[in-house]
Design a protein around this motif. Structure first.
Motif, PDB file in Angstrom:
ATOM      1  N   GLU A   1     -56.822   8.320   3.872  1.00  0.00           N
ATOM      2  CA  GLU A   1     -57.520   9.196   2.933  1.00  0.00           C
ATOM      3  C   GLU A   1     -57.855   8.468   1.637  1.00  0.00           C
ATOM      4  O   GLU A   1     -58.481   9.045   0.749  1.00  0.00           O
ATOM      5  N   SER A   2     -57.446   7.219   1.518  1.00  0.00           N
ATOM      6  CA  SER A   2     -57.768   6.433   0.334  1.00  0.00           C
ATOM      7  C   SER A   2     -59.267   6.152   0.289  1.00  0.00           C
ATOM      8  O   SER A   2     -59.938   6.074   1.322  1.00  0.00           O
ATOM      9  N   ALA A   3     -59.760   5.984  -0.928  1.00  0.00           N
ATOM     10  CA  ALA A   3     -61.202   5.817  -1.101  1.00  0.00           C
ATOM     11  C   ALA A   3     -61.735   4.583  -0.387  1.00  0.00           C
ATOM     12  O   ALA A   3     -62.905   4.560   0.025  1.00  0.00           O
ATOM     13  N   TRP A   4     -60.905   3.546  -0.195  1.00  0.00           N
ATOM     14  CA  TRP A   4     -61.398   2.344   0.461  1.00  0.00           C
ATOM     15  C   TRP A   4     -61.762   2.605   1.913  1.00  0.00           C
ATOM     16  O   TRP A   4     -62.412   1.759   2.559  1.00  0.00           O
ATOM     17  N   GLY A   5     -61.408   3.759   2.449  1.00  0.00           N
ATOM     18  CA  GLY A   5     -61.753   4.082   3.834  1.00  0.00           C
ATOM     19  C   GLY A   5     -63.253   4.069   4.074  1.00  0.00           C
ATOM     20  O   GLY A   5     -63.722   3.617   5.125  1.00  0.00           O
ATOM     21  N   ILE A   6     -64.030   4.555   3.101  1.00  0.00           N
ATOM     22  CA  ILE A   6     -65.482   4.556   3.273  1.00  0.00           C
ATOM     23  C   ILE A   6     -66.024   3.133   3.241  1.00  0.00           C
ATOM     24  O   ILE A   6     -67.015   2.818   3.913  1.00  0.00           O
ATOM     25  N   GLN A   7     -65.367   2.246   2.505  1.00  0.00           N
ATOM     26  CA  GLN A   7     -65.808   0.856   2.484  1.00  0.00           C
ATOM     27  C   GLN A   7     -65.502   0.171   3.810  1.00  0.00           C
ATOM     28  O   GLN A   7     -66.320  -0.619   4.307  1.00  0.00           O
ATOM     29  N   ALA A   8     -64.356   0.502   4.397  1.00  0.00           N
ATOM     30  CA  ALA A   8     -64.046  -0.037   5.728  1.00  0.00           C
ATOM     31  C   ALA A   8     -65.049   0.478   6.752  1.00  0.00           C
ATOM     32  O   ALA A   8     -65.505  -0.275   7.631  1.00  0.00           O
ATOM     33  N   ALA A   9     -65.413   1.752   6.637  1.00  0.00           N
ATOM     34  CA  ALA A   9     -66.390   2.334   7.560  1.00  0.00           C
ATOM     35  C   ALA A   9     -67.745   1.649   7.419  1.00  0.00           C
ATOM     36  O   ALA A   9     -68.438   1.384   8.417  1.00  0.00           O
ATOM     37  N   THR A  10     -68.153   1.357   6.196  1.00  0.00           N
ATOM     38  CA  THR A  10     -69.431   0.687   5.955  1.00  0.00           C
ATOM     39  C   THR A  10     -69.422  -0.725   6.509  1.00  0.00           C
ATOM     40  O   THR A  10     -70.375  -1.156   7.181  1.00  0.00           O
ATOM     41  N   ALA A  11     -68.367  -1.475   6.228  1.00  0.00           N
ATOM     42  CA  ALA A  11     -68.273  -2.851   6.731  1.00  0.00           C
ATOM     43  C   ALA A  11     -68.265  -2.880   8.251  1.00  0.00           C
ATOM     44  O   ALA A  11     -68.867  -3.766   8.870  1.00  0.00           O
ATOM     45  N   ALA A  12     -67.599  -1.903   8.873  1.00  0.00           N
ATOM     46  CA  ALA A  12     -67.558  -1.856  10.341  1.00  0.00           C
ATOM     47  C   ALA A  12     -68.944  -1.602  10.919  1.00  0.00           C
ATOM     48  O   ALA A  12     -69.356  -2.257  11.894  1.00  0.00           O
TER      49      ALA A  12
END
Length: 512
Positions: free
Chosen positions: A87-98
């Motif tokens: 639920e940390s905000a970096w989750g969306i960055q991981a999703a984008t990089a993936a």
């Protein structure tokens, strides 16, 4: 004449294995991780994550607050799956990089472009920064165009796989919907076949290849497009989703449309922090006629580069014209929207090279090389500045609040659209002055009122007295003097960042 081995390796346009793909995509992923670590997300990025994180299921992301954002639900569904892991905000960055890396794998492994062009694409402005580092739904559009092109073959037709790719593409954005419409049109036109009466004669018979699988594929894509149209329109009008103004579609608007082609194919970013994000019009925003002529030349040359694939030429021009018309009549957009022109061109070039593998395709190669060379400048500007400078002050403001132990105080903030980035990093709801709501999300419904610093102060004072507790205030605006008996202390303030209007001040207010 035997060409040097390094030249052959650089110009090779068909991959027979995965070695080169891994050699390119592993460093590409490492580069994206580095960039995301140094990128402070702004409100448009965090907003989608908070909507997905707060949802109780996929259905809620079809009918809930997401509808006010004016985008189809696929990006929010995709992010919702990632919230299962963090639920940390970096989750969306991981999703984008993936998603960006998956698109890179499809491009490098299956696209029939010379290797050097594929490397240039990965480290171009759009696919190395705008759509790969800044976390927005457009990265899924790029991924699904790559998937459609990788699946396409003129004679080995994968009906259902292509249909699923197009259906998902329509659910990424309005530009994904437009590309889906015309790629479906190409898919249907591609079923026409010409036969000759005798060798060397002119075509005398046209046949349309049809089958139940084709009809089912068309039905799947059509159903997805209808679903997109039904779920994309916000229930209430808002500044970011105005109504259509078809009166703006006049001949006098053509120069402006051609200008957007310039800025879409050849994005231009400054190397200075405070001008990078706000001055995307610089360089092309010229009162002379030359940008108009350049835009016309880009459209003409990119269309001719698809010859002799007349079906692709037709759908490409129609797709570009529809995007331009939508921008003129509904939402003007900015660089991230105009980059879809370039995505459609790459997709059309990819399919053309699959249809005609023995042609040289020299014009599209020259155009892509020149475009990517110019884009490399803005890629360098974006990556260097974003690594060296603060993009948005939201992450630093949230980090200070946590470090100072203020995150559990009643949280009053505004303007809500800007401060939602801080709330998203904190994973904390806040009291919004404009809507009188208590949430992490910002909803652009018709019940909103204008932000007022006086209302912000009054709300904070009232909550402090009601709770008999200090109150946390976060704002990017000035604050009026507190009333008698109230102490308001400035604890933190950001210097200006690349997004100039996301410099936040943090206050602690205590009412006696």
């Amino acid at each position: 004449m035997t060409l040097p081995r390094p030249f052959k390796l650089l110009t090779k346009d068909r991959e027979s294995g995965w070695t080169f793909t891994l050699l390119m995509c592993v460093p590409y992923l490492a580069f994206l991780i580095w960039m995301h670590v140094h990128h402070e997300m702004w409100r448009d990025e965090i907003h989608a994550w908070t909507l997905a994180r707060g949802a109780h299921g996929f259905a809620e992301l079809v009918t809930g607050d997401r509808m006010y954002a004016g985008h189809p639900p696929l990006w929010y569904w995709y992010l919702y799956v990632w919230t299962w892991f963090t639920e940390s905000a970096w989750g969306i960055q991981a999703a984008t990089a993936a998603a960006a890396t998956a698109a890179a794998i499809l491009l490098v492994r299956f696209a029939p472009f010379p290797r050097y062009l594929k490397v240039m694409m990965l480290f171009s402005y759009y696919f190395g920064y705008e759509y790969a580092v800044i976390s927005r739904n457009y990265v899924l559009g790029w991924l699904l165009v790559c998937l459609f092109c990788a699946l396409y073959h003129p004679y080995r037709v994968r009906y259902f796989a292509l249909a699923i790719a197009l259906a998902l593409l329509s659910l990424t954005s309005i530009y994904g919907l437009i590309m889906c419409i015309f790629l479906l049109g190409f898919f249907i036109l591609d079923q026409f076949r010409m036969s000759n009466a005798r060798p060397g004669a002119q075509p005398t018979e046209y046949t349309f290849v049809t089958s139940p699988r084709l009809l089912v594929a068309i039905a799947i894509v059509t159903a997805a497009m209808v679903f997109c149209v039904l779920t994309i329109e916000p229930p209430d009008p808002n500044p970011f989703s105005p109504g259509f103004n078809f009166g703006a579609l006049t001949s006098s608007a053509i120069p402006d449309m051609l200008y957007r082609l310039d800025a879409g194919f050849l994005p231009w970013r400054k190397f200075t922090k405070l001008e990078f994000w706000a001055s995307f019009l610089t360089f092309w925003d010229d009162p002379s006629d030359w940008p108009k002529y350049l835009g016309g030349a880009i459209l003409l040359l990119t269309t001719l580069a698809l010859y002799p694939a007349w079906r692709l030429m037709l759908i490409y021009v129609a797709g570009i014209a529809t995007m331009l018309a939508f921008q003129q009549a509904r939402f003007y957009g900015s660089t991230r929207h105009w980059g879809n022109f370039f995505i459609l061109f790459i997709g059309a070039c990819w399919i053309s090279r699959v249809q005609f593998p023995k042609r040289s395709h020299w014009l599209s190669t020259v155009l892509l090389t020149g475009i990517l060379i110019i884009q490399s400048r803005s890629f360098v500007a974006g990556t260097v500045l974003d690594t060296r400078e603060v993009f948005s002050g939201a992450r630093d403001a949230a980090a200070f609040i946590r470090k100072a132990g203020l995150q559990d105080l009643p949280f009053v903030a505004g303007p809500d659209y800007h401060v939602a980035a801080v709330a998203g990093y904190l994973h904390r709801p806040f009291y919004a002055v404009e809507t009188a709501e208590f949430d992490e999300n910002v909803v652009f419904h018709a019940r909103r009122k204008a932000f007022s610093p006086f209302e912000l102060m009054n709300r904070a004072v009232a909550i402090s007295r009601e709770r008999q507790s200090p109150v946390l205030i976060v704002t990017m605006e000035w604050l009026p003097n507190p009333p008698a008996g109230v102490m308001c202390t400035l604890l933190f303030s950001n210097p200006p960042g690349m997004v100039g209007d996301e410099s936040f001040s943090v206050y602690r207010l205590q009412a006696q």
